[in-house]
Design a protein around this motif. Structure first.
Motif, PDB file in Angstrom:
ATOM      1  N   LEU A  19     -12.131  52.962 -41.645  1.00  0.00           N
ATOM      2  CA  LEU A  19     -13.188  51.936 -41.711  1.00  0.00           C
ATOM      3  C   LEU A  19     -14.394  52.162 -40.588  1.00  0.00           C
ATOM      4  N   GLY A  56     -17.002  46.110 -38.893  1.00  0.00           N
ATOM      5  CA  GLY A  56     -15.667  46.761 -39.317  1.00  0.00           C
ATOM      6  C   GLY A  56     -14.628  46.066 -38.474  1.00  0.00           C
ATOM      7  N   ARG A 110     -20.559  42.736 -42.546  1.00  0.00           N
ATOM      8  CA  ARG A 110     -19.674  42.066 -41.530  1.00  0.00           C
ATOM      9  C   ARG A 110     -19.341  43.491 -40.502  1.00  0.00           C
ATOM     10  N   GLY A 141     -17.562  45.053 -46.134  1.00  0.00           N
ATOM     11  CA  GLY A 141     -16.229  44.718 -45.526  1.00  0.00           C
ATOM     12  C   GLY A 141     -15.846  43.877 -46.372  1.00  0.00           C
ATOM     13  N   GLN A 142     -16.379  42.876 -47.049  1.00  0.00           N
ATOM     14  CA  GLN A 142     -15.886  41.830 -48.024  1.00  0.00           C
ATOM     15  C   GLN A 142     -15.152  42.352 -49.127  1.00  0.00           C
ATOM     16  N   LEU A 175     -11.694  43.925 -47.970  1.00  0.00           N
ATOM     17  CA  LEU A 175     -10.814  42.857 -47.983  1.00  0.00           C
ATOM     18  C   LEU A 175     -10.256  42.426 -49.495  1.00  0.00           C
ATOM     19  N   GLU A 218     -14.439  43.068 -37.394  1.00  0.00           N
ATOM     20  CA  GLU A 218     -13.893  41.753 -38.037  1.00  0.00           C
ATOM     21  C   GLU A 218     -12.966  42.285 -39.287  1.00  0.00           C
ATOM     22  N   VAL A 219     -13.426  43.257 -39.842  1.00  0.00           N
ATOM     23  CA  VAL A 219     -12.493  43.416 -41.062  1.00  0.00           C
ATOM     24  C   VAL A 219     -11.149  44.170 -40.829  1.00  0.00           C
ATOM     25  N   CYS A 220     -11.242  44.631 -39.362  1.00  0.00           N
ATOM     26  CA  CYS A 220      -9.921  45.418 -38.982  1.00  0.00           C
ATOM     27  C   CYS A 220      -9.047  44.126 -38.574  1.00  0.00           C
ATOM     28  N   ARG A 264      -8.764  40.952 -39.731  1.00  0.00           N
ATOM     29  CA  ARG A 264      -8.332  40.367 -40.864  1.00  0.00           C
ATOM     30  C   ARG A 264      -7.202  41.140 -41.744  1.00  0.00           C
TER      31      ARG A 264
END
Length: 251
Positions: free
Chosen positions: A69, A78, A76, A52-53, A56, A80-82, A84
């Motif tokens: 995704l 996905g 982390r 995930g990092q 980003l 949370e990534v979504c 952000r």
């Protein structure tokens, strides 16, 4: 397998080219290899990252037209990534890839701002069709006429929704859904029609995708003080009614 992460100046937001650029975020190399190879054969430019990092960082550094995704990532969630990604790039199309039985994950992903989801395992042709549909939504001529319903004002050109002058925060899909319903005030619209015209592909029987999004729109309008003008058209789908009529029903 090394990450395929092209580095470009951060101020560059989009590379003008014929092939849409996709970012695949998937931690399973076999799945990623299959999807990447297939999409590249369909003339897409595909970058793959496993974490995930890295996703980003990649979106900050390189132009991306759409993100695929996975929800379960090693570093982390996905989801949370979504969230952000949506915070910093509100118009970037995001498709979540989920386990077949992970209904809760799907709902969380949609709430985080995903535009669509595709359960695993999936048919490759369906993946391509959904990608095409999301990209068509981005490239489609935007409706520019401002929609007004008393204190509720929706400006498609500016992608802004306000109620009594205060902005209502909607994801791109929530916004498109509200515009679609509002522009057809009084019409009973089937789930098939809504899914085809807003999402761009055929409605999947058995899914509650549209119901989930309608509830999100209702909740956000309600939080802004607007009695929801989106009502259920029993046996059909949904209908947009005037805010004043909605308010009278709630009195």
């Amino acid at each position: 397998m090394p990450y395929n992460v092209p580095m470009i100046p951060k101020q560059e937001t989009r590379r003008m080219e014929e092939s849409p650029t996709l970012l695949l975020v998937e931690d399973e190399p076999d799945v990623a290899s299959f999807v990447q190879q297939g999409l590249e054969e369909e003339s897409y430019s595909v970058s793959w990252v496993q974490e995930g990092q890295r996703a980003l960082e990649h979106v900050q550094q390189a132009p991306v037209d759409l993100v695929l995704l996975d929800i379960r990532l090693p570093d982390r969630s996905g989801i949370e990534v979504c969230g952000r990604l949506r915070l910093h790039q509100p118009n970037l199309p995001i498709m979540m890839l989920t386990a077949l039985d992970a209904v809760e994950d799907r709902v969380k992903g949609l709430r985080a701002g995903a535009d669509d989801y595709l359960p695993k395992p999936f048919a490759f042709d369906e993946l391509v069709a959904r990608i095409e549909a999301l990209l068509r939504r981005v490239d489609a001529p935007a409706q520019t006429e401002t929609l007004r319903d008393g204190p509720l004002v929706v400006d498609p050109a500016a992608q802004v929704c306000t109620y009594e002058g205060k902005e209502v925060s909607l994801t791109p899909t929530e916004f498109d859904l509200l515009v679609y319903l509002m522009a057809r005030r009084g019409q009973a619209l089937s789930r098939d029609a809504i899914h085809r015209d807003v999402w761009g592909h055929d409605f999947e029987r058995g899914t509650n995708l549209i119901d989930v999004y309608v509830n999100y729109v209702r909740e956000k309008l309600g939080e802004a003080g607007c009695p929801s003008p989106v009502e259920t058209a029993h046996g059909v789908g949904y209908r947009y009614t005037a805010c004043t009529e909605s308010a009278e029903r709630h009195d």
